[in-house]
Design a protein around this motif. Structure first.
Motif, PDB file in Angstrom:
ATOM      1  N   ALA A 197       0.821  -1.206   0.000  1.00 29.00           N
ATOM      2  CA  ALA A 197       0.000   0.000   0.000  1.00 29.00           C
ATOM      3  C   ALA A 197       0.859   1.261   0.000  1.00 29.00           C
ATOM      4  N   ILE A 198       1.903   1.281   0.809  1.00 31.42           N
ATOM      5  CA  ILE A 198       2.733   2.484   0.913  1.00 31.42           C
ATOM      6  C   ILE A 198       3.555   2.690  -0.353  1.00 31.42           C
ATOM      7  N   VAL A 199       4.112   1.604  -0.890  1.00 26.81           N
ATOM      8  CA  VAL A 199       4.880   1.727  -2.138  1.00 26.81           C
ATOM      9  C   VAL A 199       3.974   2.170  -3.279  1.00 26.81           C
ATOM     10  N   LEU A 200       2.770   1.615  -3.341  1.00 23.02           N
ATOM     11  CA  LEU A 200       1.813   2.017  -4.375  1.00 23.02           C
ATOM     12  C   LEU A 200       1.427   3.481  -4.216  1.00 23.02           C
ATOM     13  N   ARG A 201       1.264   3.931  -2.985  1.00 23.64           N
ATOM     14  CA  ARG A 201       0.938   5.339  -2.749  1.00 23.64           C
ATOM     15  C   ARG A 201       2.056   6.249  -3.247  1.00 23.64           C
ATOM     16  N   GLU A 202       3.302   5.859  -2.990  1.00 23.63           N
ATOM     17  CA  GLU A 202       4.433   6.652  -3.480  1.00 23.63           C
ATOM     18  C   GLU A 202       4.460   6.673  -5.004  1.00 23.63           C
ATOM     19  N   ALA A 203       4.163   5.519  -5.626  1.00 21.30           N
ATOM     20  CA  ALA A 203       4.164   5.454  -7.088  1.00 21.30           C
ATOM     21  C   ALA A 203       3.059   6.322  -7.679  1.00 21.30           C
ATOM     22  N   LEU A 204       1.868   6.261  -7.088  1.00 23.21           N
ATOM     23  CA  LEU A 204       0.759   7.071  -7.588  1.00 23.21           C
ATOM     24  C   LEU A 204       1.021   8.558  -7.395  1.00 23.21           C
ATOM     25  N   ARG A 205       1.610   8.909  -6.277  1.00 25.92           N
ATOM     26  CA  ARG A 205       1.955  10.312  -6.040  1.00 25.92           C
ATOM     27  C   ARG A 205       2.948  10.799  -7.093  1.00 25.92           C
ATOM     28  N   PHE A 206       3.893   9.940  -7.439  1.00 29.83           N
ATOM     29  CA  PHE A 206       4.884  10.303  -8.445  1.00 29.83           C
ATOM     30  C   PHE A 206       4.227  10.449  -9.822  1.00 29.83           C
TER      31      PHE A 206
END
Length: 263
Positions: free
Chosen positions: A10-19
């Motif tokens: 979830a956290i890695v996906l959130r960072e990817a989506l933010r990017f």
């Protein structure tokens, strides 16, 4: 273990989506090193002659020399920007929700750190692809061999950003801290010129560059791009990561750290 994996994903996906949603961040991450590669390097080429130094087996162009340093620059700025997002999340309250999840705080922070590092690695490979298009190439195997080096260097620089974010109370104070940390680390390193060139100017300056953790991260990347191991650089980069990571965990510990004292 499923809870740990769910948090990581979830956290890695959130960072990817933010990017993905911040396209200007991607462009800025590439424009900065490309300006050095295509503009400043043209002026420095004649002034900064390079001797044959490891891992190079022959004379190289200045543009080729600075590519590993510019890869490190991308990871450095990305680490600082990810820590900026932590300060913003803390002001908006989402950071508090993250850190109150029923998982160890160290794991949650590591997930955040890993996500930001993976984003930085994607930016580095985009930069290497553009460099290749301008005929600044490395050994083909080096593009794969450099991946572990980028991961270790990115985690070290990201941990530094985490530690700094625990020191910063307000978002508007972050720019000054970034400038105080980023530019000395970058310019007092081997990113733009080798240590022997520094020694010609000042032995003290050379010693400062040799002690700079960013120097060892750059050299780790440089040797990996030529499919060579640099064990001293690996050791010092790992040691710097352990120190910065420990400081970050202490800073985000509500019982002892700086976050609690800053309210």
């Amino acid at each position: 273990m499923s809870g740990y994996w769910t948090a990581l994903r979830a956290i890695v996906l959130r960072e990817a989506l933010r990017f993905v949603h911040q396209r200007e961040r991607f462009l800025a991450a590439l424009v900065r090193p490309l300006v050095w590669l295509l503009v400043f390097a043209a002026g420095f080429r004649a002034a900064l002659g390079l001797s044959i130094i490891p891992p190079y087996q022959t004379y190289i162009t200045y543009e080729t020399y600075i590519v590993p340093g510019l890869c490190g620059m991308i990871l450095l700025f990305n680490g600082m920007q990810s820590s900026l997002s932590l300060v913003y999340d803390r002001e908006t309250g989402s950071m508090r929700l993250l850190l109150t999840a029923p998982l160890p705080r160290s794991w949650l922070l590591f997930c955040k750190l890993l996500g930001a590092t993976l984003v930085g690695i994607l930016q580095v490979y985009a930069f290497l692809a553009i460099s290749w298009a301008f005929d600044i190439t490395m050994p083909p195997a080096g593009y794969l061999a450099v991946l572990p080096a980028l991961l270790i260097a990115g985690l070290m620089l990201g941990a530094l950003g985490l530690a700094l974010s625990s020191l910063i109370k307000q978002l508007e104070n972050f720019a000054g801290v970034m400038n105080f940390v980023i530019f000395p680390m970058f310019f007092l390193s081997t990113a733009l010129y080798p240590l022997w060139k520094m020694a010609e100017s000042s032995t003290l300056l050379r010693d400062i560059c040799a002690a700079n953790p960013f120097t060892h991260a750059v050299e780790l990347i440089r040797f990996a791009l030529y499919v060579e191991a640099n064990l001293p650089a690996l050791g010092w980069t790992g040691l710097a990561f352990a120190a910065f990571w420990g400081l970050a965990l202490w800073g985000y510990d509500p019982a002892r750290g700086l976050v609690r004292r800053k309210g």
